[in-house]
Design an enzyme around this catalytic site. Sequence first.
Site, mmCIF file in Angstrom:
data_model
loop_
_atom_site.group_PDB
_atom_site.id
_atom_site.type_symbol
_atom_site.label_atom_id
_atom_site.label_comp_id
_atom_site.label_asym_id
_atom_site.label_seq_id
_atom_site.Cartn_x
_atom_site.Cartn_y
_atom_site.Cartn_z
ATOM 1 N N LEU A 104 0.847 -1.204 0.000
ATOM 2 C CA LEU A 104 0.000 0.000 0.000
ATOM 3 C C LEU A 104 0.878 1.249 0.000
ATOM 4 O O LEU A 104 0.989 1.948 0.998
ATOM 5 C CB LEU A 104 -0.933 -0.006 1.217
ATOM 6 C CG LEU A 104 -2.227 -0.767 1.041
ATOM 7 C CD1 LEU A 104 -3.009 -0.824 2.343
ATOM 8 C CD2 LEU A 104 -3.084 -0.158 -0.047
ATOM 9 N N HIS A 105 1.537 1.479 -1.114
ATOM 10 C CA HIS A 105 2.420 2.625 -1.267
ATOM 11 C C HIS A 105 2.013 3.409 -2.500
ATOM 12 O O HIS A 105 1.524 2.844 -3.474
ATOM 13 C CB HIS A 105 3.873 2.170 -1.388
ATOM 14 C CG HIS A 105 4.338 1.428 -0.174
ATOM 15 N ND1 HIS A 105 4.645 2.054 1.000
ATOM 16 C CD2 HIS A 105 4.494 0.104 0.053
ATOM 17 C CE1 HIS A 105 4.992 1.155 1.899
ATOM 18 N NE2 HIS A 105 4.900 -0.048 1.357
ATOM 19 N N ALA A 106 2.207 4.710 -2.468
ATOM 20 C CA ALA A 106 1.985 5.624 -3.598
ATOM 21 C C ALA A 106 0.677 5.347 -4.353
ATOM 22 O O ALA A 106 -0.392 5.619 -3.833
ATOM 23 C CB ALA A 106 3.179 5.624 -4.521
#
Length: 93
Positions: free
Chosen positions: A14-16
């Site tokens: 769950l990044h960028a």
Amino acid sequence: MAERRVNVGWAEGLHARPASIFVRATTASGVPVTIAKAGGDPVNAASMLAVLGLGAQGGEEIVLASDADGAEAALDRLAKLVAEGLDELPETV
């Protein structure tokens, strides 16, 4: 309280971009939802900074929860989005 446990389907976690997709989908649901790593403290799932702050990695289990009206359907859609690493919120489950 409705709850869904799901493994993060995005390889990068769950990044960028995945976090942005998730936060937009949560906001669009109109249901207040929290997100947490398994065993961790829940944070507001509609907050980009809070979601990024979790540092959830691909394959890691997260917990989505809500006690609002419509929570079951919203959590089903959000869990599907996260588990399958989709590019947008599914209209139907």
